[in-house]
Design a protein around this motif. Sequence first.
Motif, PDB file in Angstrom:
ATOM      1  N   LYS A 104       0.856  -1.195   0.000  1.00  0.00           N
ATOM      2  CA  LYS A 104       0.000   0.000   0.000  1.00  0.00           C
ATOM      3  C   LYS A 104       0.887   1.239   0.000  1.00  0.00           C
ATOM      4  O   LYS A 104       1.801   1.371   0.819  1.00  0.00           O
ATOM      5  CB  LYS A 104      -0.901   0.013   1.222  1.00  0.00           C
ATOM      6  N   HIS A 105       0.602   2.145  -0.919  1.00  0.00           N
ATOM      7  CA  HIS A 105       1.280   3.437  -0.949  1.00  0.00           C
ATOM      8  C   HIS A 105       0.279   4.511  -0.560  1.00  0.00           C
ATOM      9  O   HIS A 105      -0.800   4.596  -1.159  1.00  0.00           O
ATOM     10  CB  HIS A 105       1.846   3.732  -2.333  1.00  0.00           C
ATOM     11  N   VAL A 106       0.604   5.276   0.456  1.00  0.00           N
ATOM     12  CA  VAL A 106      -0.249   6.379   0.899  1.00  0.00           C
ATOM     13  C   VAL A 106       0.458   7.680   0.545  1.00  0.00           C
ATOM     14  O   VAL A 106       1.527   7.984   1.094  1.00  0.00           O
ATOM     15  CB  VAL A 106      -0.519   6.306   2.416  1.00  0.00           C
ATOM     16  N   GLN A 107      -0.119   8.427  -0.367  1.00  0.00           N
ATOM     17  CA  GLN A 107       0.462   9.702  -0.786  1.00  0.00           C
ATOM     18  C   GLN A 107       0.175  10.779   0.248  1.00  0.00           C
ATOM     19  O   GLN A 107       1.068  11.542   0.636  1.00  0.00           O
ATOM     20  CB  GLN A 107      -0.107  10.126  -2.143  1.00  0.00           C
ATOM     21  N   HIS A 108      -1.082  10.852   0.688  1.00  0.00           N
ATOM     22  CA  HIS A 108      -1.484  11.798   1.720  1.00  0.00           C
ATOM     23  C   HIS A 108      -2.462  11.080   2.651  1.00  0.00           C
ATOM     24  O   HIS A 108      -3.453  10.510   2.196  1.00  0.00           O
ATOM     25  CB  HIS A 108      -2.164  13.031   1.117  1.00  0.00           C
ATOM     26  N   ALA A 109      -2.186  11.113   3.930  1.00  0.00           N
ATOM     27  CA  ALA A 109      -3.031  10.411   4.891  1.00  0.00           C
ATOM     28  C   ALA A 109      -4.341  11.146   5.109  1.00  0.00           C
ATOM     29  O   ALA A 109      -4.434  12.371   4.931  1.00  0.00           O
ATOM     30  CB  ALA A 109      -2.304  10.273   6.224  1.00  0.00           C
ATOM     31  N   ILE A 110      -5.349  10.411   5.520  1.00  0.00           N
ATOM     32  CA  ILE A 110      -6.594  11.040   5.930  1.00  0.00           C
ATOM     33  C   ILE A 110      -6.300  11.994   7.091  1.00  0.00           C
ATOM     34  O   ILE A 110      -5.473  11.710   7.962  1.00  0.00           O
ATOM     35  CB  ILE A 110      -7.642   9.988   6.338  1.00  0.00           C
ATOM     36  N   GLY A 111      -6.942  13.143   7.073  1.00  0.00           N
ATOM     37  CA  GLY A 111      -6.678  14.165   8.078  1.00  0.00           C
ATOM     38  C   GLY A 111      -5.673  15.206   7.612  1.00  0.00           C
ATOM     39  O   GLY A 111      -5.426  16.193   8.310  1.00  0.00           O
ATOM     40  N   SER A 112      -5.106  15.005   6.422  1.00  0.00           N
ATOM     41  CA  SER A 112      -4.193  15.998   5.860  1.00  0.00           C
ATOM     42  C   SER A 112      -5.002  17.091   5.159  1.00  0.00           C
ATOM     43  O   SER A 112      -6.217  16.973   4.994  1.00  0.00           O
ATOM     44  CB  SER A 112      -3.246  15.328   4.856  1.00  0.00           C
ATOM     45  N   VAL A 113      -4.324  18.141   4.728  1.00  0.00           N
ATOM     46  CA  VAL A 113      -4.995  19.206   3.985  1.00  0.00           C
ATOM     47  C   VAL A 113      -5.550  18.661   2.678  1.00  0.00           C
ATOM     48  O   VAL A 113      -6.640  19.026   2.234  1.00  0.00           O
ATOM     49  CB  VAL A 113      -4.015  20.371   3.712  1.00  0.00           C
ATOM     50  N   GLU A 114      -4.813  17.724   2.068  1.00  0.00           N
ATOM     51  CA  GLU A 114      -5.229  17.162   0.781  1.00  0.00           C
ATOM     52  C   GLU A 114      -6.396  16.187   0.931  1.00  0.00           C
ATOM     53  O   GLU A 114      -7.225  16.055   0.032  1.00  0.00           O
ATOM     54  CB  GLU A 114      -4.047  16.448   0.120  1.00  0.00           C
ATOM     55  N   VAL A 115      -6.438  15.478   2.071  1.00  0.00           N
ATOM     56  CA  VAL A 115      -7.516  14.504   2.330  1.00  0.00           C
ATOM     57  C   VAL A 115      -8.118  14.819   3.703  1.00  0.00           C
ATOM     58  O   VAL A 115      -7.923  14.091   4.669  1.00  0.00           O
ATOM     59  CB  VAL A 115      -6.993  13.051   2.289  1.00  0.00           C
ATOM     60  N   PRO A 116      -8.827  15.940   3.810  1.00  0.00           N
ATOM     61  CA  PRO A 116      -9.331  16.355   5.124  1.00  0.00           C
ATOM     62  C   PRO A 116     -10.459  15.451   5.622  1.00  0.00           C
ATOM     63  O   PRO A 116     -11.156  14.804   4.830  1.00  0.00           O
ATOM     64  CB  PRO A 116      -9.844  17.772   4.865  1.00  0.00           C
ATOM     65  N   MET A 117     -10.615  15.433   6.941  1.00  0.00           N
ATOM     66  CA  MET A 117     -11.777  14.762   7.502  1.00  0.00           C
ATOM     67  C   MET A 117     -13.035  15.527   7.088  1.00  0.00           C
ATOM     68  O   MET A 117     -13.046  16.754   7.077  1.00  0.00           O
ATOM     69  CB  MET A 117     -11.681  14.708   9.028  1.00  0.00           C
ATOM     70  N   THR A 118     -14.080  14.803   6.767  1.00  0.00           N
ATOM     71  CA  THR A 118     -15.349  15.437   6.434  1.00  0.00           C
ATOM     72  C   THR A 118     -16.052  15.857   7.721  1.00  0.00           C
ATOM     73  O   THR A 118     -15.674  15.437   8.823  1.00  0.00           O
ATOM     74  CB  THR A 118     -16.251  14.470   5.661  1.00  0.00           C
ATOM     75  N   THR A 119     -17.077  16.678   7.587  1.00  0.00           N
ATOM     76  CA  THR A 119     -17.862  17.066   8.765  1.00  0.00           C
ATOM     77  C   THR A 119     -18.460  15.836   9.431  1.00  0.00           C
ATOM     78  O   THR A 119     -18.474  15.729  10.665  1.00  0.00           O
ATOM     79  CB  THR A 119     -18.979  18.042   8.361  1.00  0.00           C
ATOM     80  N   ALA A 120     -18.916  14.892   8.633  1.00  0.00           N
ATOM     81  CA  ALA A 120     -19.487  13.662   9.192  1.00  0.00           C
ATOM     82  C   ALA A 120     -18.442  12.878   9.977  1.00  0.00           C
ATOM     83  O   ALA A 120     -18.729  12.333  11.057  1.00  0.00           O
ATOM     84  CB  ALA A 120     -20.070  12.801   8.072  1.00  0.00           C
ATOM     85  N   GLN A 121     -17.221  12.815   9.457  1.00  0.00           N
ATOM     86  CA  GLN A 121     -16.152  12.102  10.167  1.00  0.00           C
ATOM     87  C   GLN A 121     -15.760  12.830  11.448  1.00  0.00           C
ATOM     88  O   GLN A 121     -15.463  12.200  12.469  1.00  0.00           O
ATOM     89  CB  GLN A 121     -14.937  11.946   9.250  1.00  0.00           C
ATOM     90  N   LEU A 122     -15.768  14.171  11.398  1.00  0.00           N
ATOM     91  CA  LEU A 122     -15.452  14.956  12.587  1.00  0.00           C
ATOM     92  C   LEU A 122     -16.516  14.735  13.666  1.00  0.00           C
ATOM     93  O   LEU A 122     -16.198  14.600  14.856  1.00  0.00           O
ATOM     94  CB  LEU A 122     -15.355  16.434  12.219  1.00  0.00           C
ATOM     95  N   GLU A 123     -17.764  14.686  13.252  1.00  0.00           N
ATOM     96  CA  GLU A 123     -18.841  14.421  14.205  1.00  0.00           C
ATOM     97  C   GLU A 123     -18.746  13.006  14.774  1.00  0.00           C
ATOM     98  O   GLU A 123     -18.975  12.794  15.972  1.00  0.00           O
ATOM     99  CB  GLU A 123     -20.191  14.621  13.527  1.00  0.00           C
ATOM    100  N   GLU A 124     -18.408  12.038  13.944  1.00  0.00           N
ATOM    101  CA  GLU A 124     -18.243  10.659  14.425  1.00  0.00           C
ATOM    102  C   GLU A 124     -17.139  10.584  15.469  1.00  0.00           C
ATOM    103  O   GLU A 124     -17.283   9.925  16.509  1.00  0.00           O
ATOM    104  CB  GLU A 124     -17.932   9.728  13.254  1.00  0.00           C
ATOM    105  N   LYS A 125     -16.037  11.266  15.191  1.00  0.00           N
ATOM    106  CA  LYS A 125     -14.934  11.327  16.159  1.00  0.00           C
ATOM    107  C   LYS A 125     -15.399  11.955  17.472  1.00  0.00           C
ATOM    108  O   LYS A 125     -15.107  11.441  18.564  1.00  0.00           O
ATOM    109  CB  LYS A 125     -13.779  12.147  15.557  1.00  0.00           C
ATOM    110  N   PHE A 126     -16.139  13.056  17.379  1.00  0.00           N
ATOM    111  CA  PHE A 126     -16.650  13.758  18.563  1.00  0.00           C
ATOM    112  C   PHE A 126     -17.558  12.837  19.373  1.00  0.00           C
ATOM    113  O   PHE A 126     -17.378  12.676  20.588  1.00  0.00           O
ATOM    114  CB  PHE A 126     -17.421  14.996  18.105  1.00  0.00           C
ATOM    115  N   ILE A 127     -18.534  12.229  18.713  1.00  0.00           N
ATOM    116  CA  ILE A 127     -19.506  11.383  19.408  1.00  0.00           C
ATOM    117  C   ILE A 127     -18.825  10.184  20.043  1.00  0.00           C
ATOM    118  O   ILE A 127     -19.136   9.804  21.191  1.00  0.00           O
ATOM    119  CB  ILE A 127     -20.617  10.928  18.440  1.00  0.00           C
ATOM    120  N   ASP A 128     -17.872   9.571  19.339  1.00  0.00           N
ATOM    121  CA  ASP A 128     -17.164   8.406  19.881  1.00  0.00           C
ATOM    122  C   ASP A 128     -16.453   8.751  21.191  1.00  0.00           C
ATOM    123  O   ASP A 128     -16.485   7.978  22.155  1.00  0.00           O
ATOM    124  CB  ASP A 128     -16.138   7.891  18.869  1.00  0.00           C
ATOM    125  N   GLN A 129     -15.791   9.913  21.214  1.00  0.00           N
ATOM    126  CA  GLN A 129     -15.068  10.316  22.425  1.00  0.00           C
ATOM    127  C   GLN A 129     -16.009  10.695  23.561  1.00  0.00           C
ATOM    128  O   GLN A 129     -15.869  10.234  24.691  1.00  0.00           O
ATOM    129  CB  GLN A 129     -14.190  11.533  22.131  1.00  0.00           C
TER     130      GLN A 129
END
Length: 447
Positions: free
Chosen positions: A389-414
Amino acid sequence: MATEKLAAWVVNLSYSSLPPEVVQAAVSSFYNWVGCAIGGALHPTTTTACEALTPFFGKATSSLLGQKGARTDASHAALLNGIASHVHDYDDTHLQTIIHPTGPVASALFAQAEALGGVKGQDFILALVAGIEAECKLGMGVWPKHYDIGWHITSTVGSIGAAVAVGKLMQLERTPMQHAISIAATQVTGLRDMFGTDTKSFHVGRAAQNGLLAAVLAARGYTGSLQALEAPRGWARVVSVSNNVDEQFAGLGREWEIARNAFKPFPCGIVVHPVIDGCIQLHREMAAAGGGTAADIDRVHVRVHPLVLELTGKKTPQDGLQAKFSVYHGGAIGLVLGKAGPAQYEDNVVLSPDIVSVRDKISATADESLGADETEITVHLNNGTTFTKHVQHAIGSVEVPMTTAQLEEKFIDQVSLVLGAEGAQSTSKACWALESSGSVAELAKEI
């Protein structure tokens, strides 16, 4: 002169001058900070600090997030909420400097906003933006030499950002604002040698507390050098062998650093994220092919940017705090468990036989040709199958930002782990409404 330039810009900054994307970035940053602070409220690092300092608490004006309505004085609230917000290493990141900007600033600002009362959401956002811009521009002015020397840049610039934010909230004029910056600048906090210990998150809390103290003192006429940042023996020249702070400050209000803020999908050192991202993808691919358990894996090799091994080269972490600085642990949980949340950094997971066995099978090579958020992973299974697997830009980077839905999922999980599912949902809704809030003190009651 840098100190005066920064103070003048902050004093003249108005809410109407903030572009919509900057306002949205500020609300998202606040939202993420609240989730991280509540999520870290019951961590032993936070509770130990709280128990140790309780005898020193003053008038209860400000909330300790996630602690069942507990309140204390603004100074200790800034400290303890700052610790909680950073203890899982799950907070936001200004990727150019790897500053975690919101923790020091919001922890001080929220505590003081509650103490003052009557602070509107828009006033809070304006102050938050001012503080984050100040600390990130200052950090860019001394990056990377300042960090290379061994300073924890989040806290060394965070106290200044916090002072600017609280000073803006308190409507300091230019000269008192210079003094606030000066008083914060002299309180340099944070050594990188503390990474992997309780004290790393203390840095963020202490920076918030120091900045709050600086602004409150300056508001009462307390003085410091009016050239604290640029003087021959001032902050920039003492903490770094080179700097271009004046050049960075020339971009204040034109290039917004808060708009470049990124949010972490994984609670660990951000340089590990590409490996975790890639290993989670490989976990899914191996599972789809009918394999990929810990027992199936023969060996794993990862190529990473040199900074990854410098910061996260702990091969045999012994607890969750150390594991946050282990690329080997990040790779192991990604491959074996297919996820990397706070639960995967609990001590029992760090020491579990399956995780330890895979961690021991991972080798890593530094490759300067790779980007800081890039990696290449090769997994060899016992049956002879190979996955890459080659990862050019990780999720959470400027190029592959977390979506609002992912940010909310992170918030709710914590937050669910602390407040329960219903409490997490109501808190999430309240935080998103920051801009329209008529009182931050009232908003705090809903969090």
